[in-house]
Scaffold this active site. Sequence first.
Site, PDB file in Angstrom:
ATOM      1  N   GLU A  57      -6.390  -4.868   9.633  1.00 44.42           N
ATOM      2  CA  GLU A  57      -5.364  -3.897   9.982  1.00 44.42           C
ATOM      3  C   GLU A  57      -5.742  -3.174  11.270  1.00 44.42           C
ATOM      4  O   GLU A  57      -6.508  -2.204  11.244  1.00 44.42           O
ATOM      5  CB  GLU A  57      -5.209  -2.873   8.851  1.00 44.42           C
ATOM      6  CG  GLU A  57      -4.783  -3.495   7.542  1.00 44.42           C
ATOM      7  CD  GLU A  57      -4.044  -2.494   6.661  1.00 44.42           C
ATOM      8  OE1 GLU A  57      -2.925  -2.794   6.275  1.00 44.42           O
ATOM      9  OE2 GLU A  57      -4.588  -1.418   6.407  1.00 44.42           O
TER      10      GLU A  57
ATOM     11  N   HIS B 246      -9.567   1.372   3.671  1.00 44.51           N
ATOM     12  CA  HIS B 246      -8.368   1.509   4.502  1.00 44.51           C
ATOM     13  C   HIS B 246      -8.676   2.434   5.674  1.00 44.51           C
ATOM     14  O   HIS B 246      -9.444   3.383   5.542  1.00 44.51           O
ATOM     15  CB  HIS B 246      -7.206   2.055   3.662  1.00 44.51           C
ATOM     16  CG  HIS B 246      -5.921   2.008   4.412  1.00 44.51           C
ATOM     17  ND1 HIS B 246      -5.566   2.992   5.291  1.00 44.51           N
ATOM     18  CD2 HIS B 246      -4.955   1.064   4.466  1.00 44.51           C
ATOM     19  CE1 HIS B 246      -4.405   2.661   5.840  1.00 44.51           C
ATOM     20  NE2 HIS B 246      -4.017   1.491   5.361  1.00 44.51           N
TER      21      HIS B 246
ATOM     22  N   ASN C 196       0.876  -1.186   0.000  1.00 45.80           N
ATOM     23  CA  ASN C 196       0.000   0.000   0.000  1.00 45.80           C
ATOM     24  C   ASN C 196       0.907   1.228   0.000  1.00 45.80           C
ATOM     25  O   ASN C 196       1.437   1.607   1.034  1.00 45.80           O
ATOM     26  CB  ASN C 196      -0.892  -0.028   1.247  1.00 45.80           C
ATOM     27  CG  ASN C 196      -1.767   1.209   1.335  1.00 45.80           C
ATOM     28  OD1 ASN C 196      -1.851   1.992   0.397  1.00 45.80           O
ATOM     29  ND2 ASN C 196      -2.417   1.387   2.478  1.00 45.80           N
ATOM     30  N   TRP C 197       1.062   1.816  -1.177  1.00 46.89           N
ATOM     31  CA  TRP C 197       2.019   2.913  -1.306  1.00 46.89           C
ATOM     32  C   TRP C 197       1.493   4.227  -0.736  1.00 46.89           C
ATOM     33  O   TRP C 197       2.263   5.173  -0.559  1.00 46.89           O
ATOM     34  CB  TRP C 197       2.395   3.115  -2.776  1.00 46.89           C
ATOM     35  CG  TRP C 197       3.271   2.020  -3.327  1.00 46.89           C
ATOM     36  CD1 TRP C 197       3.690   0.898  -2.672  1.00 46.89           C
ATOM     37  CD2 TRP C 197       3.849   1.967  -4.633  1.00 46.89           C
ATOM     38  NE1 TRP C 197       4.490   0.143  -3.499  1.00 46.89           N
ATOM     39  CE2 TRP C 197       4.604   0.785  -4.709  1.00 46.89           C
ATOM     40  CE3 TRP C 197       3.799   2.803  -5.758  1.00 46.89           C
ATOM     41  CZ2 TRP C 197       5.304   0.416  -5.859  1.00 46.89           C
ATOM     42  CZ3 TRP C 197       4.493   2.441  -6.902  1.00 46.89           C
ATOM     43  CH2 TRP C 197       5.246   1.259  -6.942  1.00 46.89           C
ATOM     44  N   LYS C 198       0.184   4.306  -0.514  1.00 45.46           N
ATOM     45  CA  LYS C 198      -0.417   5.551   0.018  1.00 45.46           C
ATOM     46  C   LYS C 198      -0.026   6.731  -0.874  1.00 45.46           C
ATOM     47  O   LYS C 198       0.145   6.550  -2.079  1.00 45.46           O
ATOM     48  CB  LYS C 198      -0.014   5.735   1.481  1.00 45.46           C
ATOM     49  CG  LYS C 198      -0.232   4.461   2.305  1.00 45.46           C
ATOM     50  CD  LYS C 198      -0.085   4.641   3.780  1.00 45.46           C
ATOM     51  CE  LYS C 198      -0.318   3.303   4.469  1.00 45.46           C
ATOM     52  NZ  LYS C 198      -0.322   3.381   5.924  1.00 45.46           N
TER      53      LYS C 198
ATOM     54  N   GLY D 230       1.623   2.093  10.740  1.00 43.72           N
ATOM     55  CA  GLY D 230       2.602   3.179  10.672  1.00 43.72           C
ATOM     56  C   GLY D 230       3.165   3.564  12.033  1.00 43.72           C
ATOM     57  O   GLY D 230       3.812   4.588  12.175  1.00 43.72           O
TER      58      GLY D 230
ATOM     59  N   GLU E  33      -7.155   4.806   6.916  1.00 42.72           N
ATOM     60  CA  GLU E  33      -6.922   6.236   6.660  1.00 42.72           C
ATOM     61  C   GLU E  33      -8.089   6.837   5.886  1.00 42.72           C
ATOM     62  O   GLU E  33      -8.432   8.009   6.076  1.00 42.72           O
ATOM     63  CB  GLU E  33      -5.585   6.421   5.915  1.00 42.72           C
ATOM     64  CG  GLU E  33      -4.409   6.170   6.857  1.00 42.72           C
ATOM     65  CD  GLU E  33      -3.185   5.563   6.211  1.00 42.72           C
ATOM     66  OE1 GLU E  33      -3.041   5.642   4.978  1.00 42.72           O
ATOM     67  OE2 GLU E  33      -2.361   4.993   6.952  1.00 42.72           O
TER      68      GLU E  33
ATOM     69  N   GLY F 135       2.553  -1.244   4.285  1.00 45.00           N
ATOM     70  CA  GLY F 135       2.665   0.191   4.006  1.00 45.00           C
ATOM     71  C   GLY F 135       4.115   0.594   3.860  1.00 45.00           C
ATOM     72  O   GLY F 135       4.755   0.387   2.824  1.00 45.00           O
ATOM     73  N   GLY F 136       4.672   1.170   4.921  1.00 41.50           N
ATOM     74  CA  GLY F 136       6.033   1.714   4.901  1.00 41.50           C
ATOM     75  C   GLY F 136       7.066   0.796   4.259  1.00 41.50           C
ATOM     76  O   GLY F 136       7.867   1.237   3.413  1.00 41.50           O
TER      77      GLY F 136
ATOM     78  N   SER G 173       2.583  -2.399  10.297  1.00 43.58           N
ATOM     79  CA  SER G 173       4.002  -2.476  10.653  1.00 43.58           C
ATOM     80  C   SER G 173       4.648  -3.834  10.354  1.00 43.58           C
ATOM     81  O   SER G 173       5.509  -4.287  11.099  1.00 43.58           O
ATOM     82  CB  SER G 173       4.209  -2.087  12.119  1.00 43.58           C
ATOM     83  OG  SER G 173       3.774  -0.751  12.331  1.00 43.58           O
TER      84      SER G 173
HETATM   85  P1  PGA Z   1       2.333   0.093   7.682  1.00 40.39           P
HETATM   86  O1  PGA Z   1       0.951   0.373   6.936  1.00 40.39           O
HETATM   87  O2  PGA Z   1       2.863  -1.198   7.135  1.00 40.39           O
HETATM   88  O3  PGA Z   1       3.186   1.262   7.350  1.00 40.39           O
HETATM   89  O4  PGA Z   1       2.006   0.003   9.146  1.00 40.39           O
HETATM   90  C1  PGA Z   1       0.053  -0.662   6.640  1.00 40.39           C
HETATM   91  C2  PGA Z   1      -1.135  -0.111   5.917  1.00 40.39           C
HETATM   92  O5  PGA Z   1      -1.542   1.020   6.207  1.00 40.39           O
HETATM   93  O6  PGA Z   1      -1.704  -0.781   5.039  1.00 40.39           O
END
Ligand code: PGA
Length: 252
Positions: free
Chosen positions: A169, A97, A9-11, A175, A99, A236-237, A215
């Site tokens: 999640e 998601h 997930n590149w956001k 994050g 967010e 994500g990250g 994470s």
């Molecule tokens: P993260 O994000 O791996 O940076 O915690 C996961 C996500 O939001 O899908």
Amino acid sequence: MRQKIVAGNWKMNNNEAESTKLIKEINDAISNTTLDNTRVIVSPPFVNLSASINAAKDTSIEVVAQNMHQAKSGAYTGEISAEMLKSVGVKTVIIGHSERRSYFNETDEILAEKLNAVLANDMEAIFCFGEQLEERKLDNHLLEVGSQLRNALFHLKAEDFKNIILAYEPVWAIGTGETATPEQAQEMHAFVRNVLEKKFGKEVSDAVSILYGGSVKPANAEEIFSKEDVDGGLIGGASLKAEDFSAIIKAI
Ligand code: PGA
């Protein structure tokens, strides 16, 4: 056998050149890896989807979208429809998601409509859900997730799940560097399968892939992925660096 999936997930990261470069780097890093029954997915921002799909041509990397609007078309300034995504070659889209839920006020009801739009367009959804820290602290995490699943998924038909991937999640792990323990992930994934079995039957609950997100990194991926009901990860990250993402893919 359930499909294994590692999805990045590149956001809101990576411009066009960075997106295509990262896809090439990931492809190079995994080119000698046998990916039996495993899908590798990346999700660049909307404006980079076409270039990314082009960069991923002739690789085993799939390019998906991070969001879409539920309406077919119309006066929704700044939004993107399922049909538009399909027209550039996108087949799968992340829905719900945390967010999107928290910064853009996407409710379970809106997410149910988005899922309907995905399915009506013969596309596939990666549907995300997960509890807030407060709910976890109060030991209400199963209740909270149960309600998210009921509200967004229970109107669907069993056959719709052929086109749905689930992603648990926990919001407190996204994050933050804080990961759910493999046991916490397994508890939730088994619970989700149980909820689905009661409503849609064992065929559905056995076949649906449930990813864990929050994470995940090279150092913890293998242990999380080793759990029986964890079929992969939404990353994500750590999906923004080819070295880390490919290490996570190899851990599955
Ligand atoms: P993260 O994000 O791996 O940076 O915690 C996961 C996500 O939001 O899908």
